[in-house]
Scaffold this motif. Structure first.
Motif, mmCIF file in Angstrom:
data_model
loop_
_atom_site.group_PDB
_atom_site.id
_atom_site.type_symbol
_atom_site.label_atom_id
_atom_site.label_comp_id
_atom_site.label_asym_id
_atom_site.label_seq_id
_atom_site.Cartn_x
_atom_site.Cartn_y
_atom_site.Cartn_z
ATOM 1 N N MET A 1 0.836 -1.173 0.000
ATOM 2 C CA MET A 1 0.000 0.000 0.000
ATOM 3 C C MET A 1 0.882 1.237 0.000
ATOM 4 N N ALA A 2 0.569 2.167 -0.808
ATOM 5 C CA ALA A 2 1.366 3.385 -0.923
ATOM 6 C C ALA A 2 0.772 4.469 -0.042
ATOM 7 N N SER A 4 -0.633 8.213 0.874
ATOM 8 C CA SER A 4 -1.604 9.002 0.125
ATOM 9 C C SER A 4 -0.929 10.141 -0.608
ATOM 10 N N THR A 17 -4.978 6.277 2.758
ATOM 11 C CA THR A 17 -3.950 5.713 1.894
ATOM 12 C C THR A 17 -4.557 5.410 0.525
ATOM 13 N N THR A 18 -3.692 5.255 -0.459
ATOM 14 C CA THR A 18 -4.121 4.879 -1.802
ATOM 15 C C THR A 18 -3.543 3.512 -2.109
ATOM 16 N N GLU A 19 -4.393 2.582 -2.532
ATOM 17 C CA GLU A 19 -3.885 1.258 -2.874
ATOM 18 C C GLU A 19 -3.404 1.240 -4.314
ATOM 19 N N ASP A 20 -2.877 0.110 -4.755
ATOM 20 C CA ASP A 20 -2.264 0.006 -6.071
ATOM 21 C C ASP A 20 -3.233 0.339 -7.208
ATOM 22 N N GLY A 21 -4.509 0.058 -7.062
ATOM 23 C CA GLY A 21 -5.495 0.333 -8.101
ATOM 24 C C GLY A 21 -5.955 1.774 -8.123
ATOM 25 N N ARG A 23 -7.504 3.307 -5.635
ATOM 26 C CA ARG A 23 -8.638 3.529 -4.726
ATOM 27 C C ARG A 23 -8.127 4.024 -3.371
ATOM 28 N N LEU A 24 -8.933 4.879 -2.738
ATOM 29 C CA LEU A 24 -8.564 5.431 -1.432
ATOM 30 C C LEU A 24 -9.099 4.539 -0.321
ATOM 31 N N ASN A 25 -8.324 4.362 0.714
ATOM 32 C CA ASN A 25 -8.732 3.646 1.918
ATOM 33 C C ASN A 25 -8.551 4.579 3.105
#
Length: 83
Positions: A1-2, A4, A17-21, A23-25
């Motif tokens: 996970m990268a 944000s 955070t922003t995942e690989d696709g 999308r925001l988490n």
């Protein structure tokens, strides 16, 4: 996970955070742990039990005073036989 990016929305009390696709988490931020003594918090301890007993006595006296003042029969005359 990268982490944000700079343009990610800020949510109070959460880590975004922003995942690989792309999308925001948003994950809730853990509350800070605190150790408190029993005398300064809630729960079953001597101070709380004394307060509970005193409030019960106060309520009972208020009930009796109300019954005597209004001439009620339900509690003082009916159950206790007073008056």
């Amino acid at each position: 996970m990268a982490a944000s990016p700079a343009n990610a929305p800020a949510i109070r009390g959460a880590t975004v955070t922003t995942e690989d696709g792309g999308r925001l988490n948003a994950f809730a931020t853990e509350p800070r742990m605190e150790v408190v003594s029993a005398e300064s918090g809630w729960g079953f301890h001597e101070r709380a039990e004394k307060l509970n007993g005193r409030m019960a006595m106060l309520g009972f006296i208020a009930l009796l005073a109300t019954e005597f003042a209004l001439g009620g029969e339900a509690f003082t005359r009916g159950l206790l036989g007073l008056g």
